[in-house]
Enzyme design. Structure first.
Site, mmCIF file in Angstrom:
data_model
loop_
_atom_site.group_PDB
_atom_site.id
_atom_site.type_symbol
_atom_site.label_atom_id
_atom_site.label_comp_id
_atom_site.label_asym_id
_atom_site.label_seq_id
_atom_site.Cartn_x
_atom_site.Cartn_y
_atom_site.Cartn_z
ATOM 1 N N TYR A 35 0.856 -1.197 0.000
ATOM 2 C CA TYR A 35 0.000 0.000 0.000
ATOM 3 C C TYR A 35 0.886 1.239 0.000
ATOM 4 O O TYR A 35 1.890 1.299 0.712
ATOM 5 C CB TYR A 35 -0.889 0.018 1.260
ATOM 6 N N GLU B 218 -3.571 7.558 -4.173
ATOM 7 C CA GLU B 218 -3.471 6.310 -3.413
ATOM 8 C C GLU B 218 -3.318 5.114 -4.344
ATOM 9 O O GLU B 218 -4.021 5.011 -5.353
ATOM 10 C CB GLU B 218 -4.735 6.131 -2.559
#
Ligand code: GDP
Ligand code: MN
Length: 392
Positions: free
Chosen positions: A106, A197
């Protein structure tokens, strides 16, 4: 303005953030089948058929599926087109040559209001919701605030390397991941994003790192620097909230929220305080609306009309502090606005303070409007508005 995945990937690609080979944007089963044929024929061992909607968790909802044959792609096309994912109906699908995943990480960059800078979040545990990782295994989530001074010349490779090292991304991909983070930060800044993101950031079986997913929010206040973000507008995908779009067209400072107490005030600071006091009284604001300095009858009428258009609004808290604007002008604005709007079921709770407030309150009393009540303080007004919203 939020981008859908394929747009986010385009934005990444033009800023040097590595993404999978370009796919095809499709709107029909036939287009998806043709795209699958093209990519599978062109050497891809599989394609991934991905719903393009402005919400996460598409995978879990059945909106992301791998196909190794054209027939399989057709089946996925039929199940994904028209699918409802958290209220977003799928009209657009992205067909991408599939990537071979070794691991999922992530990585994100976002505005950090608390630190008045930016925040980088990196984790070796990706592909799942980062909030969940943060709850169950907080040590696996690295959060690095960046102050503006740290990023005058962009994010330094040294800082990027520190972050990915601290997140314990494997040594084989550390340099590549650090390079990707530097490019991601540049993309975020150059494009005036508030969020960029990547979940998951993948390590491929041949040790490359790629953004397999992309969630990008662009700063609406910077639209003028990017031709109004025209390039990102796309048919078939819900744009902004319709009331926010209308407000923008009318030059009204309005943000849709999810409560049922409509809010209208003058000055952004006062309106924010109004949201707080509504919350402190156990209510939830339906919106933020700053009528600005003048609070003329026109501005008041347009703003009230907008707030009342929201079907979830059950009461409205009008909170005006007279400064340069005098109380009697505000009162006349409210009176004129309610006359112009005609019948509406909600009650307005008006709190008027500041310059010539007493005069304004007297005018409101004399007008004796059926659906307007005056309150002496911000606290009283909030309590009343919350109570009325609860009764409605
Ligand atoms: P989200 O569910 O909306 O976050 O959609 P993502 O784009 O993140 O995809 C969800 C999951 O599908 C990923 O975490 C992967 O596990 C899987 N996935 C997506 N694309 C590919 C691909 O190209 N190859 C493989 N093997 N899996 C993929
Ligand atoms: Mn994802």
């Amino acid at each position: 303005m939020d981008l859908v995945e394929f747009q986010g990937k385009q934005l990444f690609a033009r800023n040097g953030v590595p993404v999978p080979a370009a796919g095809s944007v499709c709107r029909t089963v036939d287009e998806i089948v043709a795209a699958a044929e093209e990519h599978l024929g062109g050497g891809a061992s599989a394609v991934v058929v991905k719903a393009q909607v402005k919400t996460g968790g598409r995978g879990k909802a059945g909106g992301v599926k791998l196909a190794t044959t054209v027939d399989e792609a057709r089946e996925h096309a039929e199940s994904i087109l028209g699918l409802d994912i958290k209220g977003h109906v799928v009209n657009v699908v992205y067909v991408e040559p599939a990537s071979d995943i070794a691991e999922e990480y992530y990585l994100s960059v976002m505005h950090d209001r608390v630190n008045k800078g930016h925040l980088v979040i990196c984790s070796r545990e990706g592909g799942v919701e980062i909030e969940e990782v943060n709850r169950t295994n907080p040590d696996a989530v690295v959060k690095r605030p960046l102050l503006p001074a740290d990023t005058v010349d962009g994010l330094s490779p040294a800082t990027a390397t520190e972050i990915v090292t601290e997140a314990e991304l494997p040594a084989e991909v550390r340099d590549a991941a650090a390079g990707l983070l530097v490019a991601l930060f540049n993309a975020y800044r150059a494009e005036d994003a508030t969020l960029a993101e990547i979940n998951p950031l993948i390590r491929t079986t041949d040790d490359r790192v790629l953004a397999l997913d992309a969630k990008v929010s662009l700063d609406g206040s910077a639209a003028f620097r990017h031709d109004g973000y025209e390039e990102w507008k796309i048919d078939g995908i819900d744009a902004d909230d319709p009331l926010e779009a209308e407000a923008k067209a009318k030059g009204i400072q309005y943000v849709k929220l999810d409560g049922n107490v409509g809010v209208l005030g003058n000055g952004a600071g006062l309106v924010m305080a109004t949201l707080d006091v509504v919350a402190q009284n156990g209510g939830r604001a339906a919106n933020f609306l700053d009528v600005g300095g003048g609070a003329s009858a026109d501005a008041m009428a347009e703003s009230l009309a907008l707030v009342l258009k929201d079907p979830s609004v059950k009461s409205v808290f009008v909170n005006i502090f007279g400064g340069i604007t005098r109380g009697e002008d505000v009162a006349n604005g409210v009176i004129e606005a309610t006359k112009r709007l005609g019948d509406f079921p909600q009650t307005l709770v008006v709190r008027l303070d500041g310059t010539n407030a007493a005069e304004g309150r007297r005018l409101l009393e004399e007008a004796a409007l059926a659906n307007v009540v005056a309150a002496a303080t911000m606290q009283d007004a909030a309590a009343k508005a919350v109570e009325l919203a609860g009764q409605a």
